[in-house]
Write a protein that holds these residues in place. Structure first.
Motif, PDB file in Angstrom:
ATOM      1  N   ASP A 267       9.326   6.177   3.552  1.00  0.00           N
ATOM      2  CA  ASP A 267       9.485   6.455   4.982  1.00  0.00           C
ATOM      3  C   ASP A 267       8.152   6.448   5.741  1.00  0.00           C
ATOM      4  OD1 ASP A 267       9.195   8.873   3.274  1.00  0.00           O
ATOM      5  OD2 ASP A 267       9.066   9.914   5.188  1.00  0.00           O
ATOM      6  N   LEU A 268       7.049   6.619   5.022  1.00  0.00           N
ATOM      7  CA  LEU A 268       5.739   6.650   5.684  1.00  0.00           C
ATOM      8  C   LEU A 268       5.036   5.298   5.672  1.00  0.00           C
ATOM      9  CD1 LEU A 268       4.308  10.039   4.330  1.00  0.00           C
ATOM     10  CD2 LEU A 268       5.372   9.581   6.541  1.00  0.00           C
ATOM     11  N   LEU A 269       5.709   4.290   5.103  1.00  0.00           N
ATOM     12  CA  LEU A 269       5.047   3.009   4.854  1.00  0.00           C
ATOM     13  C   LEU A 269       4.697   2.276   6.157  1.00  0.00           C
ATOM     14  CD1 LEU A 269       4.179   1.487   2.333  1.00  0.00           C
ATOM     15  CD2 LEU A 269       6.465   0.472   2.226  1.00  0.00           C
ATOM     16  N   VAL A 270       5.586   2.317   7.145  1.00  0.00           N
ATOM     17  CA  VAL A 270       5.323   1.586   8.387  1.00  0.00           C
ATOM     18  C   VAL A 270       4.099   2.172   9.099  1.00  0.00           C
ATOM     19  CG1 VAL A 270       6.213   1.072  10.688  1.00  0.00           C
ATOM     20  CG2 VAL A 270       7.687   0.767   8.683  1.00  0.00           C
ATOM     21  N   ALA A 271       4.064   3.501   9.186  1.00  0.00           N
ATOM     22  CA  ALA A 271       2.920   4.147   9.852  1.00  0.00           C
ATOM     23  C   ALA A 271       1.627   3.858   9.090  1.00  0.00           C
ATOM     24  CB  ALA A 271       3.156   5.652   9.952  1.00  0.00           C
ATOM     25  N   PHE A 272       1.716   3.888   7.754  1.00  0.00           N
ATOM     26  CA  PHE A 272       0.536   3.569   6.944  1.00  0.00           C
ATOM     27  C   PHE A 272       0.042   2.156   7.227  1.00  0.00           C
ATOM     28  CE2 PHE A 272      -0.242   0.948   3.139  1.00  0.00           C
ATOM     29  CZ  PHE A 272      -1.598   1.218   2.993  1.00  0.00           C
ATOM     30  N   ARG A 273       0.956   1.188   7.237  1.00  0.00           N
ATOM     31  CA  ARG A 273       0.532  -0.206   7.409  1.00  0.00           C
ATOM     32  C   ARG A 273      -0.109  -0.446   8.774  1.00  0.00           C
ATOM     33  NH1 ARG A 273       5.832  -3.210   4.835  1.00  0.00           N
ATOM     34  NH2 ARG A 273       5.084  -3.352   2.680  1.00  0.00           N
ATOM     35  N   GLU A 274       0.445   0.199   9.788  1.00  0.00           N
ATOM     36  CA  GLU A 274      -0.141   0.019  11.123  1.00  0.00           C
ATOM     37  C   GLU A 274      -1.562   0.549  11.166  1.00  0.00           C
ATOM     38  OE1 GLU A 274       2.576   1.731  13.917  1.00  0.00           O
ATOM     39  OE2 GLU A 274       4.027   0.095  13.679  1.00  0.00           O
ATOM     40  N   ARG A 275      -1.742   1.739  10.551  1.00  0.00           N
ATOM     41  CA  ARG A 275      -3.075   2.341  10.582  1.00  0.00           C
ATOM     42  C   ARG A 275      -4.060   1.509   9.758  1.00  0.00           C
ATOM     43  NH1 ARG A 275      -4.175   8.821   9.969  1.00  0.00           N
ATOM     44  NH2 ARG A 275      -6.272   8.791  10.838  1.00  0.00           N
ATOM     45  N   MET A 276      -3.605   1.072   8.567  1.00  0.00           N
ATOM     46  CA  MET A 276      -4.486   0.300   7.691  1.00  0.00           C
ATOM     47  C   MET A 276      -4.827  -1.063   8.310  1.00  0.00           C
ATOM     48  SD  MET A 276      -6.314   0.023   4.979  1.00  0.00           S
ATOM     49  CE  MET A 276      -5.858   1.433   3.950  1.00  0.00           C
ATOM     50  N   ALA A 277      -3.846  -1.706   8.936  1.00  0.00           N
ATOM     51  CA  ALA A 277      -4.122  -3.008   9.573  1.00  0.00           C
ATOM     52  C   ALA A 277      -5.185  -2.855  10.654  1.00  0.00           C
ATOM     53  CB  ALA A 277      -2.835  -3.584  10.155  1.00  0.00           C
ATOM     54  N   ALA A 278      -5.110  -1.748  11.397  1.00  0.00           N
ATOM     55  CA  ALA A 278      -6.121  -1.513  12.434  1.00  0.00           C
ATOM     56  C   ALA A 278      -7.496  -1.280  11.800  1.00  0.00           C
ATOM     57  CB  ALA A 278      -5.716  -0.320  13.292  1.00  0.00           C
ATOM     58  N   TRP A 279      -7.535  -0.522  10.710  1.00  0.00           N
ATOM     59  CA  TRP A 279      -8.817  -0.268  10.021  1.00  0.00           C
ATOM     60  C   TRP A 279      -9.415  -1.576   9.486  1.00  0.00           C
ATOM     61  CZ3 TRP A 279      -6.700   4.579   7.052  1.00  0.00           C
ATOM     62  CH2 TRP A 279      -7.001   5.738   7.781  1.00  0.00           C
ATOM     63  N   ILE A 280      -8.544  -2.431   8.928  1.00  0.00           N
ATOM     64  CA  ILE A 280      -9.050  -3.708   8.398  1.00  0.00           C
ATOM     65  C   ILE A 280      -9.534  -4.587   9.555  1.00  0.00           C
ATOM     66  CG2 ILE A 280      -8.415  -5.851   7.186  1.00  0.00           C
ATOM     67  CD1 ILE A 280      -6.469  -4.164   5.483  1.00  0.00           C
ATOM     68  N   ALA A 281      -8.747  -4.603  10.638  1.00  0.00           N
ATOM     69  CA  ALA A 281      -9.092  -5.467  11.771  1.00  0.00           C
ATOM     70  C   ALA A 281     -10.432  -5.077  12.395  1.00  0.00           C
ATOM     71  CB  ALA A 281      -7.978  -5.407  12.828  1.00  0.00           C
ATOM     72  N   ASN A 282     -10.733  -3.785  12.447  1.00  0.00           N
ATOM     73  CA  ASN A 282     -11.994  -3.384  13.078  1.00  0.00           C
ATOM     74  C   ASN A 282     -13.130  -3.182  12.074  1.00  0.00           C
ATOM     75  OD1 ASN A 282     -11.796  -0.785  11.986  1.00  0.00           O
ATOM     76  ND2 ASN A 282     -10.943   0.118  13.848  1.00  0.00           N
ATOM     77  N   GLY A 283     -12.890  -3.571  10.816  1.00  0.00           N
ATOM     78  CA  GLY A 283     -13.961  -3.535   9.819  1.00  0.00           C
ATOM     79  C   GLY A 283     -14.191  -2.189   9.175  1.00  0.00           C
ATOM     80  N   THR A 284     -13.376  -1.172   9.516  1.00  0.00           N
ATOM     81  CA  THR A 284     -13.537   0.150   8.899  1.00  0.00           C
ATOM     82  C   THR A 284     -13.230   0.096   7.403  1.00  0.00           C
ATOM     83  OG1 THR A 284     -12.931   1.204  10.979  1.00  0.00           O
ATOM     84  CG2 THR A 284     -12.753   2.546   8.991  1.00  0.00           C
ATOM     85  N   VAL A 285     -12.188  -0.630   7.036  1.00  0.00           N
ATOM     86  CA  VAL A 285     -11.848  -0.833   5.617  1.00  0.00           C
ATOM     87  C   VAL A 285     -11.978  -2.320   5.304  1.00  0.00           C
ATOM     88  CG1 VAL A 285     -10.036  -0.731   3.861  1.00  0.00           C
ATOM     89  CG2 VAL A 285     -10.310   1.171   5.471  1.00  0.00           C
ATOM     90  N   ARG A 286     -12.783  -2.622   4.313  1.00  0.00           N
ATOM     91  CA  ARG A 286     -12.880  -4.001   3.829  1.00  0.00           C
ATOM     92  C   ARG A 286     -12.198  -4.052   2.473  1.00  0.00           C
ATOM     93  NH1 ARG A 286     -19.024  -5.121   3.509  1.00  0.00           N
ATOM     94  NH2 ARG A 286     -19.096  -2.851   3.283  1.00  0.00           N
ATOM     95  N   PRO A 287     -11.031  -4.732   2.370  1.00  0.00           N
ATOM     96  CA  PRO A 287     -10.341  -4.774   1.073  1.00  0.00           C
ATOM     97  C   PRO A 287     -11.241  -5.420   0.015  1.00  0.00           C
ATOM     98  CG  PRO A 287      -8.912  -5.581   2.837  1.00  0.00           C
ATOM     99  CD  PRO A 287     -10.286  -5.443   3.421  1.00  0.00           C
ATOM    100  N   TRP A 288     -11.340  -4.757  -1.098  1.00  0.00           N
ATOM    101  CA  TRP A 288     -12.087  -5.270  -2.234  1.00  0.00           C
ATOM    102  C   TRP A 288     -11.134  -5.978  -3.171  1.00  0.00           C
ATOM    103  CZ3 TRP A 288     -15.976  -1.811  -5.268  1.00  0.00           C
ATOM    104  CH2 TRP A 288     -17.138  -1.656  -4.509  1.00  0.00           C
ATOM    105  N   GLN A 289     -11.503  -7.156  -3.632  1.00  0.00           N
ATOM    106  CA  GLN A 289     -10.675  -7.818  -4.632  1.00  0.00           C
ATOM    107  C   GLN A 289     -11.541  -8.703  -5.503  1.00  0.00           C
ATOM    108  OE1 GLN A 289      -8.586  -8.731  -1.381  1.00  0.00           O
ATOM    109  NE2 GLN A 289     -10.367  -9.784  -0.587  1.00  0.00           N
ATOM    110  N   GLU A 290     -11.026  -9.035  -6.666  1.00  0.00           N
ATOM    111  CA  GLU A 290     -11.698  -9.991  -7.534  1.00  0.00           C
ATOM    112  C   GLU A 290     -10.613 -10.986  -7.931  1.00  0.00           C
ATOM    113  OE1 GLU A 290     -14.470  -8.139 -10.278  1.00  0.00           O
ATOM    114  OE2 GLU A 290     -14.079  -9.767 -11.695  1.00  0.00           O
TER     115      GLU A 290
END
Lengths: 325, 325
Positions: A267-290
């Motif tokens: 039930d919290l997934l939509v709110a999480f995704r909106e917040r995370m997408a905003a963080w990624i878009a403004n550079g606050t969170v940079r997803p790490w991957q290999e």
């Protein structure tokens, strides 16, 4: 440790597409520590063990190439658990159409269950408040590296542990206030005390064992521990951990909690995704991957995961039509 | 283990009674495991260490014999922490006038912080629901024996552990559905599985160590563990406990929480006392206690407490004007 001979690449005929089903060409897969739990005969209350001789289920994103369901059409991008294979097929209810925000591969990492675990652990389990001190163990891993960045985004002082100076340098780069190399000589208890002389208020545990014990030794009154994983223990039926500070659970009124938000708190997934997408878009969170390439790289990726061979989230790019990151 | 030579009976002159103070003749004292924590130089966030050479503070009930405070008059019965002495004196705000319900000595046991810990642990921390299975360790102790009875009162199946067949027989008498003698041969994990093949949903831990580990091994998904004490660990600066089932915190989403309700949640005390007084009045809860006599019996009582020498709550009857129970 899962050995290479336990895995086999096998061709399967496509089953005819039944009414209500969709067929997807997978673009990206991922592997994660929780897979190891399902490689045991007994999971006792966790998700069921994997079936022998059948494709391993796992998270994937891909594009619909055929549909007999009204809610999907060819070209739709989906997130689903028919991974560890090039093509996934099943009832449409088992596929989620990707929202329009974020990159597809991020749904296997910061926008997916990995990021949700970090987010839920800090905000819902730890209920961390600005100004508090957070300790993240296994911080160069997928959940850990996301948690370090979320921690900084919400105003925490963040202490991060990882193995080796390279991983520690990367963690400083993404904003950790202090970094602990658990492979360097000395007691982890004392390293954490030196890194957080003010004590810790919140802990996101990806490791267990000595890291959990050091967190107990350095916990402030009413500290909250979110236990998202204990990767050190998944390859043994029983791990004998020596704990020296369990009595601090009482004297400091510590709360320790395991959680599986993706299945329990969708039930919290939509709110999480909106917040995370905003963080990624403004550079606050940079997803790490290999990134590795091809379905055949999965068994080694699983082994490397448990040997600490990845920084950030392991992603498997399945075919040449997918642009490298 | 506190040795006998650390204690001394000493006479003090009464200080003059200052304005706003009351003087009380103590009738009953008690001793409890948490005292041991304050006998260490470092309590790190718990209540402060005891001062050397000064009377030990501790819970007591007694009768006001002199008052220079408007809210107390001679003859009033009070609960306070000027224990471990025959006469207590201090500002009236440090004394609580006993409510009209219940017997005075019960305020050191089932009506006091002991009972409140058991009540709060089951109802507020574990949030145990009728039909669930509760495991209580150290069940022949003060908190444990109260918890077993509260558990039955609220409709739980109760599994109780204690050391020795005498204590186990007593626990069956007060309603435990199954009893584990931890001193008998065999693995505690397996004894708990045999006693609770359906698994446990709630756990009130008074022991820690192997009992906590066995509870983890037998926990159902979303089990709640209320950690009220770890008596086995209080006499050592660091106790190395071997834990084999910590990873079940993640796989079963277990919540483990230490708590000190008497200092943290005094707002619930009135409701607790009313409910407990009703349970005692109708025989649902029978307060367990073991009575010794005279202030000089305190040091041995503390030693016996840590040696498992008491069943129920230790009470010290201070003078001959108090009727024996």
């Amino acid at each position: 440790m899962p050995t290479r001979d336990l895995f086999e690449l096998r061709d399967f005929e496509d089953a005819p597409l039944a009414d209500g089903e969709v067929r997807v060409r997978n673009d990206w897969l991922t592997v994660g520590p929780a897979m190891r739990v399902r490689m045991s005969a007994q999971t006792r209350g966790y998700l069921p063990p994997y079936a022998l001789g059948a494709p391993i289920p796992g998270w994937a994103v891909g594009e619909v190439i055929a549909s007999r369901a009204p809610d999907f059409k060819p070209g739709d991008m989906t997130l689903h658990q028919f991974g560890m294979r090039d093509f996934g097929q099943g009832p449409s209810a088992a596929f989620e159409k990707l929202p329009s925000i974020g990159s597809p591969e991020d749904y296997l990492n910061a926008m997916g269950s990995t990021g949700f675990v970090a987010y839920f652990g800090l905000l819902e389990i730890c209920k961390a408040e600005p100004g508090e001190t957070l300790f993240v163990s296994g911080a160069a891993g997928a959940v850990g590296s996301t948690a370090v960045q979320i921690g900084k985004a919400i105003g925490l002082k963040v202490i991060a542990s990882a193995g080796g100076s390279d991983k520690c340098a990367l963690l400083r780069n993404i904003g950790a206030d202090a970094v602990i190399d658990y492979k360097s000589p000395g007691s982890l208890d004392e390293k954490l005390t030196a890194a957080a002389p003010q004590g810790i208020d919140a802990y996101l545990d990806n490791v267990g064992g000595d890291h959990l014990d050091a967190a107990l030794a350095n916990a402030n009154p009413r500290a909250r521990f979110a236990i998202s994983g204990m990767i050190g223990s998944y390859n043994q039926d029983q791990v004998a951990e020596t704990m020296r500070h369990l009595n601090r659970i009482v004297t400091q009124r510590i709360r320790i909690e395991g959680f599986l938000p993706y299945s329990d708190r969708a039930d919290l997934l939509v709110a999480f995704r909106e917040r995370m997408a905003a963080w990624i878009a403004n550079g606050t969170v940079r997803p790490w991957q290999e990134v590795r390439t091809g379905l055949g790289s999965v068994p080694n990726a699983i082994q490397d995961l448990f040997a600490g061979g990845f920084t950030g989230k392991p992603l498997i790019r399945l075919h040449a039509d997918v642009a490298p990151l």
